[in-house]
Design a protein around this motif. Structure first.
Motif: not given
Lengths: 438, 526
Positions: A165-166, A298-307, A234-236
């Motif tokens: 997740l960006l 350090k902080g990564r955010c990920v996501l899962k998209i439910k189709k 995430q990006f700072s």
């Protein structure tokens, strides 16, 4: 222990006040089960044994669930208006590991392990579930006028793999332009921005996020404040903070703000995992010269998209009705073996009940009554010669002879007298509809 | 002489010795000859039955390779350490040791007997025959590890039972396999093992679950990285472990580690480096003195793990890098294949620490395309690189001066087990007379012997081979086509005559000296 589950059931249901004025949102019956049952069932199927439920006192009294899990109810009083983040702060002493936060209005059959796997594999700070927003097909009963075609959309930026997740911004916060930081694009040159995704309010958070929330009292809501904050962070780089500290030595306020950065809460456990990624040949992105995991990130955010269709939050009336419609199929998927028509219901004319209608317990249905695609609660009395199509009828409703109900929602304890013809209406509880009314 | 027979008769399996009472010189000549013949036969019988279980005093070349090959072989795949033994072997490890001790005592007695007999009879001493090639002694059975017996239903049932006992889910195989490799597992990346586990994992430590996921998704790749990650997770496991009452740490900790190791094995088959590290760790744990308190024992273990990491992996890499870049001369063209952490480190060190100019040709192959990572790292350091695919090696080899390869493991006959494609590179390099150098740390040396790449290999997810071009995937429906099988091999074996030099932390050795190193290591450890 790896995870603790928290279900937020204190919400007011502000977008469907017609329904929730009489019944609190977590107890709204969907498919004759309280709304709260669905997230709890999801957790139970995943293998959780204990759940913390944050709710209001009166809800717990009215709740009667049969689940094998140990439910730990935490009460917050009605007067204090607590946001979701505030509630987490309230229970922070109970939280000792990473948390899985669920909202009470989530009805889904998603495989929870997929969301959690992303969280574990990438050592992410946040992992969330998003669903493809359903097209609003029908106008909900009781709402006049067309729906606004463009509701509050979210702009979600994901990377090429679809997992990271960006970027996240709500349309309400933007004026005319979408501002994307250069650092994001430098690291991930290809970003897909999607507007058709809705948050399903299922989050996996690391423990240090809760610690951060405790210190940082300005954040009140998970969804609208904490999550975008994490995504932005995430990006700072943390080094910019040190500069802030040097430059502004006056003003303790600045220092305090700087120290409230979430990075300071991350324990330095990462020394363990540092050599391994250096030696492995996996890289999470291509096309630039940077190291695999971007030192300093350090902080990564990920996501899962439910189709697929089986995931919805029940926030508005339209969604509620849609959910009710989907529930018979969903229940089958969930492996519920209860027959759709409850055992104690007395139905004189069985053939007239459609195959995907759900009939609650102790309901009496008279002769020559045809029921199609409807959900009828318990202890209802439905007399003869009634046509019910696409309706949701809650508990203890009396429908007298000769009525014709279509596409309506009828709340508890309502009485509909003879000959009424109701189409696309929302009838509140304890209402009485007169004979031959329209 | 009667006394000599008696101890011999006590052992099981010994021939019922005929107690011969010699009267003395009154016997006639013929009777004496007859006596001697009988005694010779009895001795022969006894020697055959004693078998080759215990260490013989005579140094027999046939014995040594057989023994290290046979005994560590059942131990090296740790997953099968628990599997119940053959019917011939008595059940349980303790009675095996007891029997061995008994047999040893018997043999000593027999030996003493024989010495005395030799002295007495003079010429009747049985010629010291060369030791019989040790046949399958009933006590040590060559067991195939479970992971190469996937098509044997009995072995799979045993595995399923063992996993059930340890509460580790069994991962299902995916897709039809090529017949030649039907004895290996083939898993799909889209069906991780966590699907069958409850989410807050209670049986398996969360760090191990995370590690297993990272292995199966390919995030931690490469034998050094996997081993380092494994040891770090073990350190964490030991930190979080607490001895239950009435249990010994040295025995209980090993038992607690077993389900985690099975879980990791199910996620992705263990690599040789990981297997060696686990063997080392188990030995360290079981050798802990009982007098230590739990805290001290745990600290000691963490210290040994740190030592192992530092010595065998980190310092070894430094040593190898130093000796390897002495081999790099000015204006060299070096060919590398895939992504090996050692080779990358060597090249980067050579570039920074010496001022020799050289350029590198990076060879890559599908479906992993690991060469891109090598390329990125080398170019970042400022090394001049060329990137080709493996089908182009015969075109670039005429300008290459040496080939530098990494290894997953070095087998006991000198073969190099490495990423699939390495043996092709070695073969073509041999045809062009280009020297092939392999860099490998000693902890990756393995007592297995393999002459082909079929017996023990790893099958990766076959869906990785599907390529999407312009939205179309040609192989997308491969599962429906009954006569189509996809094969995605991970390792292959390079025969020792194609490799010119192996650079290890013990120095630069020819391939055939690997068994020597192994023997030296075994003696060290014992």
């Amino acid at each position: 222990m790896e995870f603790q589950a928290v279900v937020m059931a204190a919400g007011g249901g502000s977008r469907m006040t017609d329904l929730t004025s009489s019944i609190p949102k977590p107890l709204l019956p969907v498919g004759n089960r309280p709304l709260l049952w669905y997230p709890l069932n999801l957790l139970e199927r995943a293998g959780f044994e204990e759940v913390i439920v944050i709710t209001r006192k009166e809800i717990q009294k009215m709740l009667s669930l049969d689940t094998k899990m140990k439910l730990d109810f935490v009460y917050i009083s009605d007067n204090v208006d607590m946001g979701t983040a505030d509630s987490l702060r309230h229970i922070h002493q109970k939280i000792k590991t990473d948390v899985l936060v669920l909202s009470c209005d989530l009805i889904t059959d998603v495989d929870l392990y997929k969301v959690v796997d992303l969280f574990r594999t990438h050592d992410a700070t946040l992992s969330m579930l998003m669903k493809k927003a359903p097209e609003p097909t029908e106008v909900a009963p009781g709402q006049k006028g067309k729906k606004k075609p463009v509701e509050q959309r979210d702009f979600i930026g994901v990377d090429d793999t679809g997992k990271r997740l960006l970027f996240m911004a709500n349309e309400a916060d933007l004026d005319e332009e979408l501002v994307i930081k250069r650092s994001i694009l430098q690291k991930h040159p290809r970003m897909h921005i999607r507007t058709g995704l809705m948050d399903a309010h299922l989050y996996c958070l690391k423990k240090y996020v809760v610690d951060f929330l405790v210190e940082n009292r300005t954040i009140t809501s998970l969804r609208s404040e904490l999550i975008p904050h994490l995504v932005r962070k995430q990006f700072s780089s943390p080094t910019s903070l040190l500069q802030g500290l040097d430059n502004k030595e006056e003003g303790r306020k600045k220092k305090e703000q700087a120290s409230l950065d979430i990075y300071s809460f991350i324990k330095e456990d990462n020394s363990l995992l540092k050599p391994a990624p250096d030696n492995s040949c996996w890289n999470d992105h291509r096309g630039d010269m940077n190291e695999t995991l971007h030192e300093g990130e350090k902080g990564r955010c990920v996501l899962k998209i439910k189709k697929g269709r089986r995931c919805r939050g029940v926030n508005t009336l339209a969604l509620y009705i849609e959910a009710n419609r989907q529930v018979p199929k969903l229940l089958l998927n969930l492996g519920q073996e209860e027959p759709l028509v409850h055992g104690t219901a007395q139905i004189t004319d069985r053939g007239m009940v459609g195959s995907d209608s759900i009939i609650g317990s102790s309901t009496q249905i008279g002769e020559k009554t045809s029921i199609k695609h409807s959900i009828i609660g318990s202890a209802c009395t439905i007399n003869n010669k009634i046509k019910i199509t696409n309706c949701i009828i809650m508990n203890s409703v009396t429908v007298e002879e000769g009525c014709c109900l279509q596409g309506s929602v009828i709340c508890n304890n309502a009485v509909i007298e003879k000959g009424a013809d109701i189409k696309d209406c929302l009838i509140g509880s304890d209402q009485r509809l007169e004979t031959k009314g329209k | 002489m009667a006394e000599r027979e008696a101890p011999g008769g006590a052992g099981p399996g010994a021939a019922p010795s005929v107690p011969v009472v010699v009267q003395g010189p009154e016997l006639s000549r013929e009777e004496k000859l007859q006596l001697r013949k009988e005694k010779k036969q009895q001795k022969k019988k006894k020697r055959n039955e004693k078998g080759t279980a215990a260490e013989p005093p005579e140094p027999g070349t046939a014995a040594d390779p057989a023994q290290p090959r046979v005994t560590p072989h059942p131990a090296s795949p740790p997953a099968s350490a628990n599997a119940p033994n053959d019917g011939e072997k008595p059940p349980g490890g303790k009675s095996k040791a007891e029997l061995r001790a008994e047999r040893r005592a018997k043999q000593e007695a027999e030996r003493a007997q024989k010495q005395a007999k030799k002295a007495e009879l003079g010429q009747g001493a049985a010629p010291a025959k060369p030791r019989l090639t040790p046949t399958e002694a009933p006590s040590v059975v060559k067991r195939l590890p479970e992971h190469v017996q996937v098509d044997d239903p009995a072995a799979q049932r045993k595995l399923a039972k063992k996993l059930e006992r340890q509460q580790v889910p069994l991962r299902q195989d995916y897709g039809t396999k090529v017949n030649l490799f039907s004895h290996l597992h083939q898993y799909s990346r889209k069906k991780p093992l966590t699907q069958q586990m409850s989410i807050p994992s209670t049986v398996i430590h969360p760090a191990v679950v995370r590690l297993g996921l990272q292995y199966s998704q390919g995030i931690i790749n490469g034998s050094n990285a996997r081993c380092i990650a494994l040891l770090e997770v073990f350190k964490q496991l030991i930190r979080d472990y607490s001895t239950p009452p009435n249990e010994e740490l040295s025995r209980d900790l090993v038992a607690k580690l077993k389900p985690h190791i099975s879980f990791l094995n199910q996620c992705r088959p263990l690599s040789v480096s990981m297997g060696n590290a686990i063997k080392f760790l188990k030995k360290e744990i079981s050798c802990l003195p009982d007098t230590l308190r739990e805290e001290e024992a745990k600290e000691k273990l963490q210290g040994t793990i740190d030592n192992y990491l530092r010595e065998k992996i980190v310092l070894a890499a430094e040593a190898i890098s130093k000796s390897a870049f002495e081999k790099i001369n000015d204006n060299d063209v070096i060919l590398v294949y895939g992504c090996s952490s050692l080779v990358n480190r060597t090249l980067c060190d050579a570039h920074t620490q010496t001022d020799r100019t050289f350029r590198v040709i990076v060879v890559d192959s599908r479906p992993r395309l690991e060469g891109r990572e090598t390329l990125r790292r080398l170019v970042r350091h400022g090394i001049h690189c060329t990137y080709v695919m493996i089908n182009a090696i015969s075109y670039v080899l005429p300008e290459v001066s040496k080939v530098l390869l990494g290894a997953h493991a070095l087998l006991a006959n000198g073969s190099v087990m490495s990423r699939v494609g390495t043996s092709q590179i070695a073969l073509v390099s041999k045809a062009y007379n280009v020297p092939v150098l392999v860099c490998c740390e000693t902890y990756k040396f393995c007592e297995r012997v393999q002459t082909d790449s079929f017996v023990s290999n790893e099958l990766d997810d076959p869906d990785d081979l599907i390529v999407q071009r312009k939205g179309q995937a040609q192989l997308g429906g491969w599962a429906e086509n009954k006569s189509l099988r996809l094969l995605n091999l991970v390792y292959d074996v390079t025969p020792p005559d194609l490799v010119d030099l192996v650079i290890t932390d013990l120095g630069m050795i020819p391939c055939t000296s690997v068994p020597v190193v192994l023997r030296v290591k075994n003696v060290d450890q014992q």
